[in-house]
Design a protein around this motif. Sequence first.
Motif, mmCIF file in Angstrom:
data_model
loop_
_atom_site.group_PDB
_atom_site.id
_atom_site.type_symbol
_atom_site.label_atom_id
_atom_site.label_comp_id
_atom_site.label_asym_id
_atom_site.label_seq_id
_atom_site.Cartn_x
_atom_site.Cartn_y
_atom_site.Cartn_z
ATOM 1 N N GLY A 131 0.782 -1.221 0.000
ATOM 2 C CA GLY A 131 0.000 0.000 0.000
ATOM 3 C C GLY A 131 0.810 1.265 0.000
ATOM 4 O O GLY A 131 0.250 2.364 0.149
ATOM 5 N N ALA A 132 2.125 1.167 -0.148
ATOM 6 C CA ALA A 132 2.970 2.357 -0.187
ATOM 7 C C ALA A 132 2.708 3.148 -1.466
ATOM 8 O O ALA A 132 2.447 2.576 -2.527
ATOM 9 C CB ALA A 132 4.441 1.969 -0.095
ATOM 10 N N ARG A 133 2.773 4.469 -1.353
ATOM 11 C CA ARG A 133 2.621 5.336 -2.518
ATOM 12 C C ARG A 133 3.980 5.541 -3.175
ATOM 13 O O ARG A 133 5.025 5.364 -2.546
ATOM 14 C CB ARG A 133 1.999 6.663 -2.116
ATOM 15 C CG ARG A 133 0.672 6.525 -1.397
ATOM 16 C CD ARG A 133 0.129 7.879 -0.992
ATOM 17 N NE ARG A 133 -0.292 8.654 -2.154
ATOM 18 C CZ ARG A 133 -0.637 9.940 -2.096
ATOM 19 N NH1 ARG A 133 -0.570 10.592 -0.940
ATOM 20 N NH2 ARG A 133 -1.031 10.577 -3.177
ATOM 21 N N ARG A 134 3.935 5.940 -4.465
ATOM 22 C CA ARG A 134 5.169 6.051 -5.219
ATOM 23 C C ARG A 134 5.224 7.364 -5.984
ATOM 24 O O ARG A 134 4.249 7.748 -6.645
ATOM 25 C CB ARG A 134 5.268 4.859 -6.187
ATOM 26 C CG ARG A 134 6.635 4.688 -6.853
ATOM 27 C CD ARG A 134 6.662 5.264 -8.262
ATOM 28 N NE ARG A 134 5.708 4.630 -9.134
ATOM 29 C CZ ARG A 134 6.010 3.615 -9.953
ATOM 30 N NH1 ARG A 134 7.240 3.151 -9.978
ATOM 31 N NH2 ARG A 134 5.069 3.105 -10.744
ATOM 32 N N MET A 135 6.355 8.076 -5.852
ATOM 33 C CA MET A 135 6.599 9.290 -6.637
ATOM 34 C C MET A 135 7.725 8.997 -7.618
ATOM 35 O O MET A 135 8.830 8.636 -7.211
ATOM 36 C CB MET A 135 6.988 10.471 -5.739
ATOM 37 C CG MET A 135 5.866 10.985 -4.873
ATOM 38 S SD MET A 135 6.357 12.462 -3.942
ATOM 39 C CE MET A 135 6.603 13.648 -5.267
ATOM 40 N N GLN A 136 7.434 9.146 -8.908
ATOM 41 C CA GLN A 136 8.446 8.927 -9.928
ATOM 42 C C GLN A 136 9.288 10.195 -10.115
ATOM 43 O O GLN A 136 8.830 11.303 -9.858
ATOM 44 C CB GLN A 136 7.794 8.517 -11.248
ATOM 45 C CG GLN A 136 6.979 7.238 -11.141
ATOM 46 C CD GLN A 136 6.464 6.770 -12.483
ATOM 47 O OE1 GLN A 136 7.235 6.604 -13.431
ATOM 48 N NE2 GLN A 136 5.156 6.556 -12.566
ATOM 49 N N VAL A 137 10.520 9.993 -10.561
ATOM 50 C CA VAL A 137 11.467 11.098 -10.744
ATOM 51 C C VAL A 137 11.718 11.251 -12.235
ATOM 52 O O VAL A 137 12.078 10.284 -12.923
ATOM 53 C CB VAL A 137 12.788 10.823 -9.998
ATOM 54 C CG1 VAL A 137 13.754 11.988 -10.160
ATOM 55 C CG2 VAL A 137 12.508 10.559 -8.530
#
Length: 684
Positions: free
Chosen positions: A180-186
């Motif tokens: 359930g972790a959220r992800r921010m792409q770079v």
Amino acid sequence: MTAPRAGTDDFLLLVDVLPEGLRSAVRALPPTQVLEVVMDLGRPPEARLVDRVVRLREASVERVDLEQVLARVAPPGEDNRAGIERTLHRVSAIRNRQGRVVGLTLRVGRAVFGTIDMVRDLIGTGRNVLLLGRPGVGKTTKLREVARVLADDLGKRVMVVDTSNEIGGDGDVPHPGIGGARRMQVSRPDRQHDVMIEAVENHMPEVIIVDEIGTAAEAAAARTIAERGVQLVATAHGNTLENLVLNPTLSDLVGGVQTVTLSDDEARRRRTQKTVSERKAPPTFDIVVEMVGRDEVLVHGATAEAVDRLLAGKAVGGERRRQDPASGRMEVEAAALASVSSEAVTPREPSGAVGRVAASGAGVSRQASTGAVGLDASRVSHPGAREDGRGFSLERGVEHPTATGARPGPGEGSEGARPSTGESRGHAHDAELLGAGVGDSPRASHGATGTVSRAEEPGTSSRFASSVSGEASQGHEPPPARERIAVTVVEARPPRSTRFATRPSEDLEAPPVESRGPTRIYAHAVSRDVLQRVLRDLPVEVRLVSRMESADLVVTLRSRANDPRMRRVVAKTGARVEAVKRNSSAELRRALRAHFNILEGVDEEEVREAVEEVERAVEKVLSDSVTVPLEPRSPRVRKLQHRLVSRYHLEAVSHGREPHRHLVIYPLGAEVDAALAEETEGSA
């Protein structure tokens, strides 16, 4: 505790992007053993497995094969990496100088569950954790599992900063491996530090997950996140904590290193040189985990103390943990914290203990095979708490008890229950062996064993407590049975040496011992660093010591040669004194070459024979009061013999002509003037 497990369903998706001729060859390989497929232009394609490399076909890779693979994946970004939608596989490109792709590496990505059982108790403490290891050791795999455990099992708000989509997979929808972790792409690799700060400011996470911190900007962003009260779990390249300390770009992650100059009084109090290296600031990461292998880690539970010990030349210590990949059984070894010293001492019983974990659960309890000493588990630090000791001066500190080095409680007055920190220190000398590689002698630990408990509650710390009671309970309830793991205490390995081992150990007090082995040198009123550099260039086995009483040779300035304290010590120990005019490398090199009888361009065996001849002759002259002639030698060797004779306050005169010119040693009171006059007339 269960063995790690992984799904292989995604493996076929990676096979499907390969050219038609390679798919059947890769499918025939065991999916769990395949690490990556390598395709280089003009070379046969290969599949790299865990234990071998398999050639997939004899025909070389052509440009059309590379184009077929690139057409089935997303276009490579600025980091030359591409992925497959909602998978963890990675396709990395190699380009020529014109920017055309000439090679591909198709790396298999797997979400392996159960890989963090060895460090699971550290993750839930709320403290910042850094995973350290070489490329390919499994850092990203463990980091992905950390994100899932924190989000799903511990219910925390987790944000993953995914620079190359390695953690959450390619595409807009993250891979189920991060739970359930959220992800921010770079967007670009050089913006990772900006996205790290953005994640904290915009999304209110409790935990930030970052892969491969590698620049100074990212290290500074990590410190900013840590100071804002957000837990940070990250990875970095480096085999050991020492590598990280020596890396000027990333050393700030563990506090950084600075060189300070001590006052004369402080240097005398520490019994060290005036210029020392010290930790500059509190470490960003409270815990450092060295990944020795996929199933073995070395845990430094107090980064500040570990770095301080490293800079002070002591053993870093740490807790070594191993896990059997088949059964999930875990073995825990508490490393000894004795000082790194190559001084010869009498061998004693080794300290430290190895625990073999034989039950399931994340909480750990260690039961000693003998003794009834217990450690109180009630003293548990709060989430986010940092190590003790914010004074960053590397002064003489108190040895902190390890998992087995407990202090006796009331009523435990027997000698067998005392820790080894005091007694073993009393007979050790801090020194450095230059060029010889002499190992450390094990330190004593007289049965200081007991039961260590860890609290296993989400959001609380599970650090080992340090208080000791006479009985196992003493008013504190033990952890539940499901959280206790039986441990058998066995012998631990000796501490490893580091390149910082030249630093003196200020807490060592010992009487002088007989000289044996390499020559022990003490730097008095000269720069220890300059002396150390000079000694490294000399072909002799020596060690620098931190106490004058332990030295065989004292190197000092000519202006300080009559120092009263030095003269008293030298008179007591019988050490030699070499005085130099200036504190320079040239002066020190000249004096040490003369002391160790080093002649460049002269055969070492000839020098050794000449020295032994002088020693035998001097002994005969002193005992029988007779004149002793020596064998003919070259001018440089005769000069060396002259110098050796002068040490015994005897006279030596050269006689004859080359190549038969030789020395004659005269006893005390002999008519040397007549011999000199005769030699002068003969030469004329």
